[in-house]
Design an enzyme around this catalytic site. Structure first.
Site, mmCIF file in Angstrom:
data_model
loop_
_atom_site.group_PDB
_atom_site.id
_atom_site.type_symbol
_atom_site.label_atom_id
_atom_site.label_comp_id
_atom_site.label_asym_id
_atom_site.label_seq_id
_atom_site.Cartn_x
_atom_site.Cartn_y
_atom_site.Cartn_z
ATOM 1 N N HIS A 184 55.838 29.753 39.111
ATOM 2 C CA HIS A 184 54.545 30.306 38.607
ATOM 3 C C HIS A 184 54.120 28.905 36.955
ATOM 4 C CE1 HIS A 184 51.586 32.697 35.431
ATOM 5 N NE2 HIS A 184 51.067 32.515 36.717
ATOM 6 N N HIS B 165 54.567 39.808 41.846
ATOM 7 C CA HIS B 165 54.148 39.926 43.207
ATOM 8 C C HIS B 165 54.601 41.510 43.732
ATOM 9 C CE1 HIS B 165 50.184 38.028 42.796
ATOM 10 N NE2 HIS B 165 50.570 36.867 42.045
HETATM 11 C C1 LIG Z 1 50.558 36.700 36.796
HETATM 12 C C2 LIG Z 1 51.805 36.019 37.162
HETATM 13 C C3 LIG Z 1 52.693 35.888 35.602
HETATM 14 C C4 LIG Z 1 51.829 36.208 34.380
HETATM 15 O O1 LIG Z 1 51.998 37.882 34.488
HETATM 16 P P1 LIG Z 1 50.176 38.026 33.975
HETATM 17 O O2 LIG Z 1 51.135 40.050 33.497
HETATM 18 O O3 LIG Z 1 49.336 38.291 34.482
HETATM 19 O O4 LIG Z 1 50.204 37.606 31.744
HETATM 20 C C5 LIG Z 1 53.823 35.805 35.977
HETATM 21 N N1 LIG Z 1 54.561 35.347 36.706
HETATM 22 C C6 LIG Z 1 53.474 35.370 38.174
HETATM 23 C C7 LIG Z 1 54.594 34.817 39.763
HETATM 24 C C8 LIG Z 1 52.339 35.824 38.218
HETATM 25 O O5 LIG Z 1 52.442 36.090 39.544
#
Ligand SMILES: *Cc1c(COP(=O)(O)O)cnc(C)c1O
Length: 383
Positions: free
Chosen positions: A132, A208
């Site tokens: 990410h 996730h």
């Molecule tokens: C969505 C996501 C984030 C960010 O998290 P938020 O709480 O939305 O800021 C970090 N890592 C991954 C793998 C994500 O899918």
């Protein structure tokens, strides 16, 4: 003119079919939403367990709001740490099976600032190619030497760990448990093994998987020995907001001293922490929802493959339709929208050029009828 670059860059995105647009959701009820007065079945949100509108989350959020007020008034270290922050971290650590936990204002903020607290310009970071953006930004900010290994290719990772570049300074391996775009999973036990063997720190992003996978829905990195940091968020499966990490008590202590995103940002407010607490109470008992979600995902993948679609190596509730070029992905999205289905195209730079996908993210609130409608619609577009 000083702002020329702005028009130039936007024009370029337009030209490449990469321009993004904000869309206004007028109302949302479970997996149904309204945009421009038109109703859609939503296959794009990360509300995987439907908790974002759950009465208990709302209730505890309101209760905390009334009891503690709207603002937390200061950063955690100054005077922003309230009893509910502490309670939540203790409960979360227990559930995760880690010694300690620390809450962050978002998952993004955790990744962006924990990594630089651990690594410096003498260090080496080995990150999965599909990590990410927040993990990559954190790695860049740390000034460490950032090396990417081929997606889920742990032989490649081992090759890099053995190589010259990884011999000096601290080493950090970064991967996700369930990958946010591909919906496939990493081999966490093998990652732990490699981290031990090569004396590298291990950072797993479980964003996730939290709520969705693992014992009591606590993610795939829960209850594992050998992961230095598990990071995740409450904004997806948990239906709330905010980020967290699980780690040792010593690591927690270290980050309280040295992690800028923890030190210099106003603490999460009571209303948010209230909803997190309610989610933590509910999630362990949602096995039935998790079963439905996995059963539906298996069915959808099977049907999509039968129709000739490429769903990559997905094995979770996140299912990409691999379409390749951006134009194809965009036209698929708009055809689906005409039929009342919202499934957003993910294009570069989120994914590599020529690897555009239609990302389908299932929720336990999708009924089999919803899923059948998606399959039938895709079949008619494919035919
Ligand atoms: C969505 C996501 C984030 C960010 O998290 P938020 O709480 O939305 O800021 C970090 N890592 C991954 C793998 C994500 O899918």
């Amino acid at each position: 003119m000083k702002t020329d670059f702005i028009s130039q860059k936007i024009d370029k995105s337009n030209h490449l079919n990469q321009r993004r647009q904000l869309r206004m959701i007028e109302s949302m009820e479970g997996v149904e939403c309204t945009i421009n007065g038109k109703k859609f079945i939503n296959f794009s949100s990360n509300n995987s367990l439907g908790l974002a509108q759950h009465p208990l989350l709302k209730e505890q959020s309101i209760e905390f709001l009334n009891k503690y007020g709207t603002g937390s008034t200061a950063s955690r270290l100054v005077c922003g740490t309230q009893t509910f922050h502490d309670e939540t971290e203790k409960r979360l650590a227990e559930l995760l099976g880690y010694e300690s936990a620390l809450i962050f204002n978002s998952g993004f903020q955790a990744n962006l600032t924990v990594i630089p607290a651990l690594m410096d310009r003498h260090s080496c970071i080995l990150a999965d190619k599909a990590c990410h953006n927040s993990l990559l930004q954190g790695a860049k900010l740390s000034e460490a030497n950032l090396i990417r290994f081929r997606h889920n290719d742990l032989d490649h990772l081992e090759y890099l760990l053995k190589s010259e570049i990884a011999q000096k300074g601290r080493k950090l391996i970064i991967s996700e448990s369930i990958f946010s775009m591909d919906g496939d999973v990493s081999d966490i036990d093998k990652l732990i093994h490699l981290a031990n063997q090569y004396d590298a720190l291990l950072y797993i992003d479980d964003a996730h998987a939290f709520g969705i996978a693992g014992d009591k829905g606590m993610g795939l990195a829960a209850n594992k020995k050998g992961i230095d940091i598990v990071a995740g968020g409450f904004g997806k499966g948990a239906g709330a907001f905010g980020g967290y990490i699980g780690c040792t008590a010593r690591m927690r202590e270290y980050l309280i001293q040295f992690c800028s995103g923890f030190l210099y940002s106003t603490a999460l407010p009571s209303s948010v922490v209230g909803s997190i607490q309610a989610a933590l109470r509910l999630i362990p008992d949602l096995n039935k929802s998790r079963e439905t979600l996995n059963f539906h995902a298996d069915y959808l993948r099977k049907e999509l493959r039968r129709l000739g679609f490429d769903v990559g190596s997905s094995s979770t509730h996140i299912i990409p339709l691999v379409l390749g070029n951006e134009t194809k992905a965009l036209s698929m999205t708009s055809h689906l929208e005409e039929k009342g289905i919202l499934a957003v195209a993910i294009r570069p730079p989120t994914v590599s050029a020529g690897c555009s996908i239609l990302r389908i993210s299932l929720s336990s609130l999708h009924s089999i009828q919803h899923i059948q409608q998606l399959i039938d619609t895709l079949a008619s577009l494919n035919g």
